[in-house]
Each structure stands twice: as structure tokens, then as C-alpha cells.
Design an enzyme around this catalytic site. Structure first.
Site: not given
Ligand code: CP
Ligand code: NVA
Length: 316
Positions: A134, A137, A228
Site C-alpha cells: 500500500h 498510504q 493496522d
Molecule cells: N487507508 C485506506 O486505504 O483506506 P480506504 O480503504 O478507506 O481507502
Molecule cells: N491492511 C488493510 C489496509 C486497509 C486500508 C487491508 O488490506 O484491508
């Protein structure tokens, strides 16, 4: 006609770019955040497709608003309402979309989908979360750490502690440690460790990264405490359902960021979480909503850093 692809600047993982390039993106994001005109013509009427295979609040809204603020036009799409959901290939989708839009941001179930899209697209592809990483993020997270702890973007004396599952977000933190130069100590249960290859590569590139199963060890004197959700979206579809979820929770309970645990970090430590957060699971409500929490700045910074990332990819 045979397509000749020029050099394309995708944004797929933090490890793909140099420390200097990534720090420049953070500088640009900080400048955009304080800019009175919000960068209002920097995308110069370009069209950006925002394609989602999974739910999203922050990524969807911050990208859509960001494209508007830069003077571009966003198109929000989901795979189920496209022929992609009926079996059209990712490669064909990439080629067609490249004829209409100027860049694609994609949130995908599988990282391989994003790689395949980028491989066949003639335009930049930005990773808005996969099962592997990600990066947008964690760029916002690093920007937030800079605002609170390293305004000169010198992260050498910063210790970041990650408590919980070794998941997609943790992988991007691992890559960021190697590029930005902070120390990263991850505490995860043995069965839920981050990908060993991602750690090994980041360590080989100079990342000061340690892995333990002792949360007390990881959080000791940390300047930044991160956790997380216990159940990432990629785990939701698991065949064993509720049993899996309960087993996951049992393993992760010792890694919960409680108010008592938070006291083991540096006295002025900040608490971060990419959101959505599940109070009482991965962190106590008093930590999430407490004085050390910077989660709303972190969420806001998605907007600013993604604007900088889009400009990086599109304005060479
Ligand atoms: N943190 C994040 O990516 O949030 P969303 O899943 O709401 O986009
Ligand atoms: N680790 C989480 C992040 C959400 C933004 C997921 O992948 O669901």
C-alpha cells in the site's frame, strides 16, 4: 499499428524509486498542502481512471478530490461494472484504457493484476492497495512522520514500531525504512510475519529493520507506533470463515496497542493507523482517540501526497 511505449513512471511500490525521488515527492506534497491554489492546473485537464476491485473510503475520496484540485478529471470505476468482471483480460483492459485516459489508479485483490495492468498500459499505473503493498498510504504516513518528527526529512534518529500482522501496509513500511533511513522494528506473531523476501531485500539495501515476536521489544523507545486492522480485506474471502477470524484474533491480541503498552514508547511518541480502525481490537479507543494519535492528519495527507505522486508520474 505496433505500439512503441515511452518510459512510463508507474507508482507500484516504494522500493521502485530512489531516496532522493521519494523525498522530493514528500517535499512536493508538503508544498501542495500549504499552497493557496492547491496546485490548481498541475494536471492540465488530464483524465485519471480510479479503478476499484475492493471497498475504499479514503483512497477513493482523496484521489477523486485530488484530481479535481489539480485541474484534472477523475473517472471512478469498479471491476464488476466493467467487462473485466465478465472475463475481459487485464491486458486488453490496459490497452483500451490507455487510449482514453492519462493514468490509472487501481486497488486490486492481487498484486499480479496491478503488475499485469502496468505491463500492458501505455500510461502510468498507481497502486492504490493490493494484497502485497500500500505505497500511497505509507508515503502519506512518512509525510506525517516528517511533519511531527523530521521537518528536515532526516529520519536517521527515528524509530518506528509496527505491532500486529505482517501485512500489505507493513510491507510498504519495510520498503520505506530502506529509502527514508528510519529504524523499523516489527513485532508480529510467528505465523503472521511479513514476507521474508521483502525484508531481506530492504535489509540488503541498507534498511535498519528488525523482526521480533515481542511487542515490548519493538515498542521500546519508539518515536512512532503503528498498527493496522487484524483482518485485511485479502483475508475476508477465506474459505474457513469465522474460525479463521477468531484464530487470527487470538494470535494478535498480545500485539494490541493498549494505553499501557503505549507508555513503553518514547514519551512524545505518535500513534498512527492507516484506517479503518477497529477500536478494542488492534488498539484501545483511548489510544486511537488520545492525545498522541495523529490519525486524522495521516488520513488528510493521503490527499496531498497522492497529488504529488500523480504529478510525479504525469509531469516528467
Ligand atoms: N487507508 C485506506 O486505504 O483506506 P480506504 O480503504 O478507506 O481507502
Ligand atoms: N491492511 C488493510 C489496509 C486497509 C486500508 C487491508 O488490506 O484491508
Amino acid at each position: 499499428m505496433k505500439e512503441v511505449k515511452p518510459m512510463i513512471k508507474h507508482f507500484l511500490n516504494i522500493a521502485d524509486y530512489s531516496s532522493d525521488q521519494l523525498k522530493q515527492i514528500i517535499r512536493d506534497a508538503l508544498a501542495l498542502k500549504s499552497s493557496p491554489d492547491r496546485g490548481n492546473n498541475m494536471l492540465n485537464a488530464k483524465t485519471i481512471a480510479l479503478l476499484f476491485e475492493k471497498p475504499s473510503t479514503r483512497t477513493r475520496i482523496s484521489f477523486e478530490v485530488g484530481v479535481h484540485q489539480l485541474g484534472g478529471a477523475p473517472i471512478v470505476l469498479d471491476n464488476k461494472s466493467m467487462q473485466l468482471g465478465r472475463g475481459e483480460t487485464v491486458a486488453d483492459t490496459a490497452k483500451v484504457m490507455s487510449r482514453y485516459v492519462d493514468a490509472i489508479m487501481i486497488r486490486a485483490d492481487s498484486h499480479d493484476t496491478v503488475l499485469e495492468l502496468a505491463d500492458h498500459a501505455a500510461i502510468p499505473v498507481i497502486n492504490g492497495l493490493t494484497d502485497q503493498s500500500h505505497p500511497c498510504q505509507v508515503m502519506a504516513d512518512v509525510m506525517t512522520v516528517a511533519e511531527y518528527k523530521a521537518p528536515d526529512l532526516n529520519f536517521a534518529n527515528i524509530k518506528v514500531a509496527w505491532l500486529g500482522e505482517g501485512n500489505n501496509v507493513s510491507h510498504s513500511w519495510i520498503e520505506a525504512a530502506a529509502r527514508f533511513g528510519f529504524t523499523l522494528s516489527l513485532a508480529t506473531p510467528d505465523q503472521l510475519q511479513p514476507d521474508a523476501n521483502i525484508i531481506a531485500k530492504a535489509q540488503a539495501e541498507g534498511g535498519a529493520i528488525t523482526l521480533t515476536n515481542d511487542p515490548a521489544d519493538a515498542i521500546k523507545d519508539a518515536d512512532v507506533v503503528v498498527t493496522d486492522t487484524w483482518l485485511s480485506m485479502s483475508n475476508f474471502g477465506s474459505a474457513s470463515g469465522q474460525k479463521d477470524i477468531d484464530a487470527h484474533k487470538d494470535k494478535l491480541t498480545p500485539y494490541r496497542v493498549t494505553a499501557i503498552r503505549m507508555k513503553e514508547a518514547a514519551a512524545d511518541a505518535i500513534f498512527m493507523h492507516c484506517l479503518p480502525v477497529y477500536r478494542g481490537n488492534e488498539a484501545d479507543a483511548e489510544v486511537v482517540d488520545g492525545a498522541q494519535s495523529v490519525i486524522w492528519d495521516e488520513a488528510e495527507n493521503r490527499l496531498h501526497v497522492q497529488k504529488a505522486i500523480m504529478c510525479f508520474c504525469l509531469n516528467s
